[in-house]
Design an enzyme around this catalytic site. Structure first.
Site, PDB file in Angstrom:
ATOM      1  CG  ASN A 186      -1.822   1.210   1.271  1.00 19.08           C
ATOM      2  OD1 ASN A 186      -2.031   1.882   0.266  1.00 19.08           O
ATOM      3  ND2 ASN A 186      -2.357   1.500   2.449  1.00 19.08           N
ATOM      4  CD1 TRP A 187       3.556   1.095  -2.920  1.00 16.99           C
ATOM      5  CD2 TRP A 187       3.466   2.292  -4.816  1.00 16.99           C
ATOM      6  NE1 TRP A 187       4.274   0.416  -3.873  1.00 16.99           N
ATOM      7  CE2 TRP A 187       4.237   1.130  -5.057  1.00 16.99           C
ATOM      8  CE3 TRP A 187       3.266   3.184  -5.854  1.00 16.99           C
ATOM      9  CZ2 TRP A 187       4.808   0.842  -6.288  1.00 16.99           C
ATOM     10  CZ3 TRP A 187       3.827   2.907  -7.096  1.00 16.99           C
ATOM     11  CH2 TRP A 187       4.592   1.751  -7.306  1.00 16.99           C
ATOM     12  CE  LYS A 188      -0.385   3.568   4.692  1.00 19.72           C
ATOM     13  NZ  LYS A 188      -0.293   3.825   6.143  1.00 19.72           N
ATOM     14  CG  HIS A 228      -5.954   2.103   5.067  1.00 18.83           C
ATOM     15  ND1 HIS A 228      -5.515   3.094   5.917  1.00 18.83           N
ATOM     16  CD2 HIS A 228      -4.927   1.223   4.953  1.00 18.83           C
ATOM     17  CE1 HIS A 228      -4.280   2.834   6.289  1.00 18.83           C
ATOM     18  NE2 HIS A 228      -3.892   1.704   5.723  1.00 18.83           N
ATOM     19  CD  GLU A 262      -3.243   5.965   6.258  1.00 17.60           C
ATOM     20  OE1 GLU A 262      -2.180   5.659   6.828  1.00 17.60           O
ATOM     21  OE2 GLU A 262      -3.383   5.951   5.016  1.00 17.60           O
ATOM     22  CD  GLU A 312      -6.110  -0.671   8.460  1.00 14.10           C
ATOM     23  OE1 GLU A 312      -5.056  -0.406   7.898  1.00 14.10           O
ATOM     24  OE2 GLU A 312      -7.115   0.053   8.393  1.00 14.10           O
ATOM     25  N   GLY A 349       2.007   3.248  11.050  1.00 12.98           N
ATOM     26  CA  GLY A 349       2.847   4.427  10.937  1.00 12.98           C
ATOM     27  C   GLY A 349       3.443   4.893  12.250  1.00 12.98           C
ATOM     28  CB  SER A 386       4.486  -0.969  12.034  1.00  5.48           C
ATOM     29  OG  SER A 386       4.005   0.359  12.090  1.00  5.48           O
ATOM     30  N   GLY A 430       2.697  -1.076   4.434  1.00  4.99           N
ATOM     31  CA  GLY A 430       2.766   0.350   4.161  1.00  4.99           C
ATOM     32  C   GLY A 430       4.178   0.812   3.868  1.00  4.99           C
ATOM     33  N   GLY A 431       4.826   1.411   4.868  1.00  4.17           N
ATOM     34  CA  GLY A 431       6.136   2.017   4.658  1.00  4.17           C
ATOM     35  C   GLY A 431       7.178   1.096   4.061  1.00  4.17           C
TER      36      GLY A 431
END
Length: 253
Positions: free
Chosen positions: A9-11, A97, A99, A169, A175, A215, A236-237
């Site tokens: 997931n690049w966001k 998600h 967010e 999640e 994050g 994470s 994610g990251g």
């Protein structure tokens, strides 16, 4: 045998050139995906067609949108419909998600509409659920997640449910650098599977892919993916670094 999935997931990150380089670096890493293993790139809307073209000749590699709108069409400037995504060959769509829930006030009822539109257009939803820190501290996370499942998914038929991927999640671990322990992840994944079994039967529950998101990175992905009810990750990251994401792909149990 249920599918094992590593989803990136690049966001809202990377330019087109950077994204192309990242996908190419992963594709050219010589990964041999075992049967039933899949890799999904959830990229920003402007990059979907290019990402689809890049993975086209790589079996087991797919592309996801990070969202779609809750209406079929109409005067909704700036939104993207499930039908539009289907028309350009998108395979998956990430829905719910944390967010999106927090920043855009997406409700369980809205997500139920998005799920329906995704399925009607042949998209596989990756449905996100999970609890914030205050719910975890109150030890009411099971009830919280059960409500998310009930209000967004339980109207589906058994056949439709088989097309859904669930991503758990823990919001407090997104994050933040914090990660649910393997035991915490396994407990919730097992709970989710048990809830699906109660609603749809054991066979469908056993075939359901449930991902962990929060994470995950190369240093903990192996332990997480070794849990019997964890079927991969929504990353994610770490998915923004080709070497890290490639390493996570290799740790799918």
């Amino acid at each position: 045998m249920r599918k094992k999935i590593a989803a990136a997931n690049w966001k809202m990150n990377l330019t087109l050139a950077q994204g192309e380089q990242l996908i190419n670096d992963v594709l050219q890493a010589g990964i041999k995906l075992p049967e039933g293993h899949e890799v999904v790139f959830a990229v920003p809307f402007p990059y979907l067609m290019r990402a689809k073209a890049l993975v086209k000749n790589y079996p087991g590699f797919y592309v996801a949108a990070q969202n779609c709108y809750s209406e079929k069409s109409g005067a909704f400037t700036g939104e993207v419909s499930a039908e539009m995504l289907q028309s350009i060959g998108v395979d998956f769509v990430v829905l719910g998600h944390s967010e999106r829930r927090e920043y855009f006030q997406e409700s369980n009822a809205m997500l139920a509409k998005k799920i329906d539109l995704a399925l009607a257009n042949g998209l596989k939803p990756i449905f996100c659920c999970g609890e914030p820190l205050e719910i975890r501290k109150a030890e009411t996370q099971n009830e919280y997640v059960a409500r998310q499942l009930e209000e967004s998914l339980y109207h589906l038929t058994a056949e439709q449910m088989q097309q859904v991927v669930i991503a758990y999640e823990p919001i407090w671990a997104i994050g933040t650098g914090l990660t649910a322990s393997a035991a915490q992840a396994q407990d919730m994944h097992a709970y989710i599977r048990a809830q699906i079994a109660n609603k749809y039967g054991k066979e469908i529950a056993l075939g359901l892919t449930i991902l962990y998101g929060g994470s995950a990175k190369p240093s903990n992905a192996g332990e997480l993916c070794a849990c019997p009810d964890v079927d991969g990750g929504l990353i994610g990251g770490a998915s923004l670094v080709a070497a890290d994401f490639t390493a996570i792909i290799g740790k799918l149990a």
